[in-house]
Design a protein around this motif. Structure first.
Motif, PDB file in Angstrom:
ATOM      1  N   THR A 221       0.841  -1.198   0.000  1.00 57.43           N
ATOM      2  CA  THR A 221       0.000   0.000   0.000  1.00 57.43           C
ATOM      3  C   THR A 221       0.876   1.248   0.000  1.00 57.43           C
ATOM      4  N   VAL A 222       0.426   2.255  -0.718  1.00 57.31           N
ATOM      5  CA  VAL A 222       1.151   3.514  -0.813  1.00 57.31           C
ATOM      6  C   VAL A 222       0.134   4.649  -0.774  1.00 57.31           C
ATOM      7  N   SER A 223       0.424   5.657   0.040  1.00 56.10           N
ATOM      8  CA  SER A 223      -0.444   6.839   0.040  1.00 56.10           C
ATOM      9  C   SER A 223       0.418   8.093   0.075  1.00 56.10           C
ATOM     10  N   PHE A 224      -0.125   9.144  -0.476  1.00 57.96           N
ATOM     11  CA  PHE A 224       0.568  10.429  -0.536  1.00 57.96           C
ATOM     12  C   PHE A 224      -0.393  11.505  -0.072  1.00 57.96           C
TER      13      PHE A 224
ATOM     14  N   LEU B 288       1.449  11.230 -10.015  1.00 60.12           N
ATOM     15  CA  LEU B 288       2.711  10.766 -10.604  1.00 60.12           C
ATOM     16  C   LEU B 288       2.922   9.272 -10.348  1.00 60.12           C
ATOM     17  N   MET B 289       2.625   8.839  -9.141  1.00 65.04           N
ATOM     18  CA  MET B 289       2.804   7.424  -8.791  1.00 65.04           C
ATOM     19  C   MET B 289       1.862   6.540  -9.611  1.00 65.04           C
ATOM     20  N   THR B 290       0.604   6.924  -9.704  1.00 64.37           N
ATOM     21  CA  THR B 290      -0.335   6.103 -10.491  1.00 64.37           C
ATOM     22  C   THR B 290       0.082   6.071 -11.954  1.00 64.37           C
ATOM     23  N   ASP B 291       0.579   7.192 -12.470  1.00 67.11           N
ATOM     24  CA  ASP B 291       1.059   7.220 -13.861  1.00 67.11           C
ATOM     25  C   ASP B 291       2.246   6.280 -14.051  1.00 67.11           C
ATOM     26  N   LYS B 292       3.181   6.289 -13.101  1.00 70.76           N
ATOM     27  CA  LYS B 292       4.361   5.416 -13.200  1.00 70.76           C
ATOM     28  C   LYS B 292       3.967   3.942 -13.105  1.00 70.76           C
ATOM     29  N   LEU B 293       3.004   3.636 -12.236  1.00 69.56           N
ATOM     30  CA  LEU B 293       2.545   2.249 -12.117  1.00 69.56           C
ATOM     31  C   LEU B 293       1.917   1.783 -13.427  1.00 69.56           C
ATOM     32  N   LYS B 294       1.114   2.639 -14.036  1.00 68.98           N
ATOM     33  CA  LYS B 294       0.499   2.301 -15.332  1.00 68.98           C
ATOM     34  C   LYS B 294       1.576   2.110 -16.393  1.00 68.98           C
ATOM     35  N   GLU B 295       2.546   3.021 -16.411  1.00 67.44           N
ATOM     36  CA  GLU B 295       3.638   2.965 -17.376  1.00 67.44           C
ATOM     37  C   GLU B 295       4.433   1.665 -17.253  1.00 67.44           C
ATOM     38  N   LYS B 296       4.652   1.203 -16.030  1.00 70.02           N
ATOM     39  CA  LYS B 296       5.411  -0.034 -15.781  1.00 70.02           C
ATOM     40  C   LYS B 296       4.543  -1.290 -15.905  1.00 70.02           C
ATOM     41  N   GLY B 297       3.228  -1.094 -16.091  1.00 66.00           N
ATOM     42  CA  GLY B 297       2.328  -2.243 -16.220  1.00 66.00           C
ATOM     43  C   GLY B 297       2.056  -2.958 -14.911  1.00 66.00           C
ATOM     44  N   ILE B 298       2.176  -2.244 -13.818  1.00 67.94           N
ATOM     45  CA  ILE B 298       1.924  -2.839 -12.499  1.00 67.94           C
ATOM     46  C   ILE B 298       0.448  -2.644 -12.155  1.00 67.94           C
ATOM     47  N   PRO B 299      -0.287  -3.742 -12.001  1.00 69.78           N
ATOM     48  CA  PRO B 299      -1.712  -3.617 -11.665  1.00 69.78           C
ATOM     49  C   PRO B 299      -1.892  -3.100 -10.236  1.00 69.78           C
TER      50      PRO B 299
ATOM     51  N   ASP C  12       8.446  -4.803  -4.306  1.00 72.60           N
ATOM     52  CA  ASP C  12       9.793  -4.332  -4.643  1.00 72.60           C
ATOM     53  C   ASP C  12       9.769  -3.367  -5.825  1.00 72.60           C
ATOM     54  N   ASP C  13       8.935  -3.658  -6.824  1.00 70.07           N
ATOM     55  CA  ASP C  13       8.814  -2.767  -7.983  1.00 70.07           C
ATOM     56  C   ASP C  13       8.293  -1.396  -7.557  1.00 70.07           C
ATOM     57  N   VAL C  14       7.302  -1.394  -6.691  1.00 67.90           N
ATOM     58  CA  VAL C  14       6.736  -0.134  -6.199  1.00 67.90           C
ATOM     59  C   VAL C  14       7.785   0.626  -5.406  1.00 67.90           C
ATOM     60  N   TYR C  15       8.548  -0.083  -4.586  1.00 69.90           N
ATOM     61  CA  TYR C  15       9.599   0.551  -3.790  1.00 69.90           C
ATOM     62  C   TYR C  15      10.642   1.209  -4.707  1.00 69.90           C
ATOM     63  N   GLN C  16      10.992   0.515  -5.775  1.00 72.38           N
ATOM     64  CA  GLN C  16      11.961   1.067  -6.729  1.00 72.38           C
ATOM     65  C   GLN C  16      11.431   2.343  -7.386  1.00 72.38           C
ATOM     66  N   ILE C  17      10.167   2.348  -7.737  1.00 70.93           N
ATOM     67  CA  ILE C  17       9.559   3.542  -8.328  1.00 70.93           C
ATOM     68  C   ILE C  17       9.605   4.691  -7.341  1.00 70.93           C
ATOM     69  N   MET C  18       9.326   4.406  -6.077  1.00 72.43           N
ATOM     70  CA  MET C  18       9.314   5.449  -5.061  1.00 72.43           C
ATOM     71  C   MET C  18      10.718   6.010  -4.822  1.00 72.43           C
ATOM     72  N   LYS C  19      11.736   5.155  -4.929  1.00 70.05           N
ATOM     73  CA  LYS C  19      13.103   5.618  -4.745  1.00 70.05           C
ATOM     74  C   LYS C  19      13.518   6.554  -5.871  1.00 70.05           C
TER      75      LYS C  19
END
Length: 132
Positions: free
Chosen positions: A82-85, A93-104, A124-131
């Motif tokens: 879970t991630v919240s901002f 930005l996070m939702t756009d990056k998740l869509k771009e990476k194909g992460i459901p 781990d993929d989400v953590y990498q995006i956040m970093k």
């Protein structure tokens, strides 16, 4: 008259046997999660009452079904990733990056605001995006 009294007593005993005390409880710290839980209890015709401290009491004989409902609720709101901002732009930005990476992912509403949830295998993929 004695016969009517016996029938009333018998009817009272039968009706009491059909009632279970509301002895078990669940408690949720988020009002959205609690509301979804209550809706599921209603859908499953499980009797309950809610106390002032947000505990939801239900009959012990419904415990098995309630456990299934709780599992369903936890899987929806707290699937392990879970991630919240607080900032709406960062959230977008996070939702756009998740869509771009194909992460459901899904977005659920919590008291703290919209929260992104995804399957634990994407943590781990989400953590990498956040970093970044």
């Amino acid at each position: 008259m004695k016969h009517i009294g016996s029938l009333l007593f018998f009817a009272l005993i039968l009706s009491l046997n059909g009632c279970s005390e509301l002895t078990n409880s669940s408690q949720f710290n988020d009002s959205h999660v609690q509301q979804n839980f209550i809706e599921k209890l209603d859908e499953n015709k499980i009797r309950y009452t809610v106390s002032e401290d947000r505990k939801v009491f239900y009959a012990a004989d419904a415990a098995e079904k309630v456990k299934e409902i709780e599992s369903e609720i936890h899987a929806k709101y707290y699937p392990g990733c879970t991630v919240s901002f607080s900032d709406k732009n960062e959230f977008k930005l996070m939702t756009d990056k998740l869509k771009e990476k194909g992460i459901p992912f899904s977005v659920v509403e919590l008291d703290a605001g919209p929260t992104i949830t995804c399957a634990p295998k994407y943590r781990d993929d989400v953590y990498q995006i956040m970093k970044g």
